[in-house]
Scaffold this motif. Sequence first.
Motif, PDB file in Angstrom:
ATOM      1  N   SER A  17       1.254  -0.944   0.270  1.00  0.00           N
ATOM      2  CA  SER A  17      -0.150   0.182   0.047  1.00  0.00           C
ATOM      3  C   SER A  17       1.291   1.259  -0.259  1.00  0.00           C
ATOM      4  CB  SER A  17      -0.768   0.430   1.176  1.00  0.00           C
ATOM      5  OG  SER A  17      -0.231  -0.055   2.722  1.00  0.00           O
ATOM      6  N   ILE A  18       2.072   1.066   0.793  1.00  0.00           N
ATOM      7  CA  ILE A  18       2.851   2.511   0.885  1.00  0.00           C
ATOM      8  C   ILE A  18       3.810   2.842  -0.765  1.00  0.00           C
ATOM      9  CG2 ILE A  18       5.274   3.487   2.026  1.00  0.00           C
ATOM     10  CD1 ILE A  18       3.845   1.815   4.311  1.00  0.00           C
ATOM     11  N   LEU A  19       4.794   1.225  -1.641  1.00  0.00           N
ATOM     12  CA  LEU A  19       5.073   1.196  -2.493  1.00  0.00           C
ATOM     13  C   LEU A  19       3.930   1.944  -3.796  1.00  0.00           C
ATOM     14  CD1 LEU A  19       6.398  -1.899  -2.345  1.00  0.00           C
ATOM     15  CD2 LEU A  19       8.305   0.316  -1.849  1.00  0.00           C
ATOM     16  N   ASN A  20       2.375   1.123  -3.721  1.00  0.00           N
ATOM     17  CA  ASN A  20       1.636   2.028  -4.643  1.00  0.00           C
ATOM     18  C   ASN A  20       1.050   3.470  -3.895  1.00  0.00           C
ATOM     19  OD1 ASN A  20       2.419   0.064  -6.817  1.00  0.00           O
ATOM     20  ND2 ASN A  20       2.543  -1.086  -5.191  1.00  0.00           N
ATOM     21  N   LYS A  21       1.468   4.195  -3.426  1.00  0.00           N
ATOM     22  CA  LYS A  21       0.299   4.982  -3.125  1.00  0.00           C
ATOM     23  C   LYS A  21       0.510   5.986  -4.091  1.00  0.00           C
ATOM     24  CE  LYS A  21      -0.393   8.681   0.577  1.00  0.00           C
ATOM     25  NZ  LYS A  21      -0.400   8.424   2.670  1.00  0.00           N
ATOM     26  N   GLU A  49       5.128  11.115   6.999  1.00  0.00           N
ATOM     27  CA  GLU A  49       6.812  10.908   7.326  1.00  0.00           C
ATOM     28  C   GLU A  49       6.291   9.550   8.376  1.00  0.00           C
ATOM     29  OE1 GLU A  49       9.333  12.923   8.238  1.00  0.00           O
ATOM     30  OE2 GLU A  49       7.918  14.114   6.676  1.00  0.00           O
ATOM     31  N   ALA A  50       5.633   9.420   8.471  1.00  0.00           N
ATOM     32  CA  ALA A  50       5.793   7.640   8.663  1.00  0.00           C
ATOM     33  C   ALA A  50       5.525   6.294   7.755  1.00  0.00           C
ATOM     34  CB  ALA A  50       4.089   7.152   9.458  1.00  0.00           C
ATOM     35  N   GLU A  51       4.840   6.960   6.515  1.00  0.00           N
ATOM     36  CA  GLU A  51       5.758   6.163   5.558  1.00  0.00           C
ATOM     37  C   GLU A  51       6.785   6.530   4.806  1.00  0.00           C
ATOM     38  OE1 GLU A  51       1.075   5.870   3.801  1.00  0.00           O
ATOM     39  OE2 GLU A  51       1.882   7.669   3.513  1.00  0.00           O
ATOM     40  N   MET A  52       7.629   7.320   5.028  1.00  0.00           N
ATOM     41  CA  MET A  52       8.636   7.764   4.293  1.00  0.00           C
ATOM     42  C   MET A  52       9.707   7.039   4.921  1.00  0.00           C
ATOM     43  SD  MET A  52       8.828   9.269   1.270  1.00  0.00           S
ATOM     44  CE  MET A  52      10.253   9.279   1.908  1.00  0.00           C
ATOM     45  N   ALA A  53       9.475   7.412   6.570  1.00  0.00           N
ATOM     46  CA  ALA A  53      10.140   5.939   7.996  1.00  0.00           C
ATOM     47  C   ALA A  53      10.547   5.186   7.336  1.00  0.00           C
ATOM     48  CB  ALA A  53       9.795   6.343   8.654  1.00  0.00           C
ATOM     49  N   ILE A  54       9.319   4.106   6.683  1.00  0.00           N
ATOM     50  CA  ILE A  54       9.108   2.848   6.265  1.00  0.00           C
ATOM     51  C   ILE A  54      10.231   2.959   5.148  1.00  0.00           C
ATOM     52  CG2 ILE A  54       7.509   0.948   5.301  1.00  0.00           C
ATOM     53  CD1 ILE A  54       6.003   1.991   7.541  1.00  0.00           C
ATOM     54  N   ILE A  55       9.805   3.779   3.912  1.00  0.00           N
ATOM     55  CA  ILE A  55      10.618   3.557   2.796  1.00  0.00           C
ATOM     56  C   ILE A  55      12.201   3.403   3.139  1.00  0.00           C
ATOM     57  CG2 ILE A  55      11.480   4.908   0.825  1.00  0.00           C
ATOM     58  CD1 ILE A  55       8.351   3.246   0.290  1.00  0.00           C
TER      59      ILE A  55
END
Length: 337
Positions: free
Chosen positions: A204-208, A214-220
């Motif tokens: 879901s993050i890869l293809n958002k 910021e939280a999603e970028m931290a995971i990336i």
Amino acid sequence: MMPRVLIVDDEKNLLSALRRHMRAVDYEIITEENPGKALDILRRENPAVLVTDLKMPGMDGIELLRRAQELQPDCIRILMTGYADLAAAVDAVNHGGIFRFLAKPFQTEDLQHAIDQAMRYRSFLESDRELQILKRTQSAMEGMIHAFVDLVETRDPYTCGHQNRVARLSVAIGRKAGLDDDRLHGLRLAALVHDIGKIGVPFSILNKPGVLSEAEMAIIREHPETGWGTLRHVDFPWPIAEVVLQHHERLDGSGYPHGLQGDAICTEARIIAVADMVDAMASHRPYRPALGVGAALKELRAKRQTQYDARFADICVELFDDGYRLIQDTAAAPQTG
């Protein structure tokens, strides 16, 4: 242990003379008068070279050599014979897989020379076998890397072909920078798996399609360490895991995951950083359309001494000025040769 040479002859005096005169050699001499007992030795161990007489009671030399080949196929075999039996000796060499023959009578130096040649031949065969094993291992390793590439691109279809294009551009930069073929090969493999850590990023993050939080970028930003963790136990002949870990580091320390600066970032990671950025900006992403190569090169020129290695950035610009084009498919892996 010293290599061993087994000499078999029913003439006791000949064996005694050979033992006396062949002391200053780089191998251990074993002698045996009985061909049957020689076979027992061959069942227990693998001499580097077997030298045997042709005519012996109970078993002739050709039969002994044939059975020796079955027991110890790596043992290099030499036949000794009298002049009356030269035709049989020549036939044994031509059809029996025997390395060579010596015609009696011969000088001790002739035998030593023949054994030395046999030793060199065995060393060549062992080196060739090791090379074949290395080639098979390398082929399996590359197969594993391409499987990793397919795995990442299956989860992230928007970057399909990205790793292959980054590998191709990285190799072009590295070649123009003067890296040798072996190092280019390692660079290509590292570039092919530079994003392997994205297997740990939720789909879901890869293809958002929108802007990442910021939280999603931290995971990336965890993907270089995830990639390093995936590859660090693989015994590559190149520092592939370290390159994967560092490919988002920047010269001024603004990169991740460890904020490395300058020469603390390995050469291959600095090359891949340039190629990765150019392809990423030039390609479509879920959150934006492709910005194009022109915009990527403008970004590269602007940050060539702060974030990106100026030498590799300039080479990349020169490549595109000379007509280099990004290949927008994964049909062929880039080659280094």
